[in-house]
Design an enzyme around this catalytic site. Structure first.
Site, PDB file in Angstrom:
ATOM      1  N   ARG A 243       0.851  -1.191   0.000  1.00  0.00           N
ATOM      2  CA  ARG A 243       0.000   0.000   0.000  1.00  0.00           C
ATOM      3  C   ARG A 243       0.886   1.240   0.000  1.00  0.00           C
ATOM      4  O   ARG A 243       1.871   1.323   0.743  1.00  0.00           O
ATOM      5  CB  ARG A 243      -0.933   0.016   1.220  1.00  0.00           C
ATOM      6  CG  ARG A 243      -2.020  -1.055   1.192  1.00  0.00           C
ATOM      7  CD  ARG A 243      -3.051  -0.756   0.103  1.00  0.00           C
ATOM      8  NE  ARG A 243      -4.132  -1.736   0.081  1.00  0.00           N
ATOM      9  CZ  ARG A 243      -4.199  -2.758  -0.770  1.00  0.00           C
ATOM     10  NH1 ARG A 243      -3.229  -2.946  -1.651  1.00  0.00           N
ATOM     11  NH2 ARG A 243      -5.224  -3.599  -0.731  1.00  0.00           N
ATOM     12  N   GLU A 272      -4.042   7.273  -6.090  1.00  0.00           N
ATOM     13  CA  GLU A 272      -4.009   6.697  -7.428  1.00  0.00           C
ATOM     14  C   GLU A 272      -5.245   7.149  -8.208  1.00  0.00           C
ATOM     15  O   GLU A 272      -6.315   7.284  -7.633  1.00  0.00           O
ATOM     16  CB  GLU A 272      -3.968   5.170  -7.354  1.00  0.00           C
ATOM     17  CG  GLU A 272      -2.714   4.623  -6.680  1.00  0.00           C
ATOM     18  CD  GLU A 272      -2.734   3.102  -6.543  1.00  0.00           C
ATOM     19  OE1 GLU A 272      -3.802   2.490  -6.805  1.00  0.00           O
ATOM     20  OE2 GLU A 272      -1.704   2.532  -6.176  1.00  0.00           O
TER      21      GLU A 272
END
Length: 330
Positions: A243, A272
């Protein structure tokens, strides 16, 4: 009951393996949604109004605001192994079942990609290839790398994928260190694979190559920060396929600039998709890939099969395998 299925922010489900999409068309209406990754919960609920089954990617976030404003949702089936983007407590309160892909489905693909990205970073594969394409063969001496054989390796997070990364690291013949307060392996695994458990500071100070595989929670958020990087062995490399929020991005950039960190490879970023002006994209000591660790034919097939099975079970009045909301009853 009519079943309306939303496939949210997954660019792969039903694309490579079209039979998965066709299977769900037999169940009900199915539609793909590509939504902003940071869409707020209320807006997300409005966008998905009328859809009572959701197949969800790693984004967006199905939080309290989503559940408070959403009409009936029977199932959120994660097209992946993590469930960080689903508020499990709120799902339970609203009668929504939540399922994830069993970790073993992604184990080899993600671990192998971690090693591939790390090796590409260390051997400077991408910039040297780009120079070759530009007809600059004479620049090849600029792309010195380091070997892996006999070096010291570290894995932060010894779960399903981290343990496999450690196993892959062991083939290079150097020491393999692991940091995890609650490793998801049996004690004999450490002995069988000649792996040593150490604290985080020891791992950072001793290892040449480090793989981040920790789960993201309050204790691991931004764990690789400026203070942690002070303990890093000078010249080490870090790879992150877990992550993005495990690291503080500015601290990574600073450590590379100072030479404390030789390079950073990541398949996951805190936000993202990555914006085109992100400083990581301008640094040839940083290798970014667009969250594609699981993108092998074997893995995507298994992920799609699991999501289809989740939907079929819920439609049949059954609980999907690895359904999470009910584990909170204990």
């Amino acid at each position: 009951m009519a079943y309306n299925i939303a496939v949210v922010n997954s660019s792969s489900f039903g694309q490579v393996f079209t039979e998965h999409w066709q299977e769900l068309e037999k169940v009900g209406t199915i539609k793909r949604f590509m939504l902003p990754t940071d869409i707020d919960g209320k807006s997300l609920a409005e966008k998905l109004h009328g859809f009572n089954i959701i197949i969800a990617s790693v984004t967006p976030f199905f939080n309290k605001d989503f559940f408070d404003n959403k009409d009936e949702t029977l199932l959120i089936s994660r097209h992946g192994i993590g469930f960080n983007n689903v508020d499990i407590e709120e799902a339970k309160k609203h009668g929504t079942q939540v399922a994830i892909v069993p970790q073993k489905v992604e184990r080899n693909s993600v671990a192998e990609n971690e090693l591939a990205n790390l090796m590409a970073l260390v051997r400077r594969v991408v910039p040297s290839s780009e120079r070759e394409r530009a007809g600059r063969y004479q620049d090849r001496a600029q792309f010195m790398g380091n070997q892996f054989s006999g070096k010291t390796f570290g894995v932060i997070g010894c779960g399903n994928i981290g343990s496999r990364v450690a196993e892959l690291f062991s083939v290079f013949g150097g020491p393999v260190l692991v940091n995890d307060p609650h490793p998801a392996v049996e004690p004999e695994w450490f002995t069988n694979h000649n792996v040593e458990r150490v604290d985080l500071e020891t791992l950072l100070s001793r290892c040449d190559y480090i793989s981040l595989n920790a789960s993201l929670d309050d204790s691991s958020l931004h764990m690789i920060n400026a203070d942690a990087l002070k303990h890093l062995k000078k010249g080490a490399y870090i790879c992150n396929n877990a992550r993005g929020a495990l690291v503080v991005e500015d601290a990574i950039s600073d450590a590379i600039e100072s030479g404390q960190l030789s390079g950073y490879a990541s398949d996951a970023m805190e936000v993202e998709p990555v914006k085109a002006d992100h400083p990581f994209l301008k640094n040839d000591r940083i290798l970014l890939t667009p969250h594609t660790s699981a993108y092998t034919y074997e893995c995507l097939h298994g992920m799609g099969e699991k999501c289809v099975d989740d939907v079929k079970k819920v439609v049949a009045g059954k609980r999907p395998v690895r359904e999470l909301t009910h584990t909170l009853d204990d």
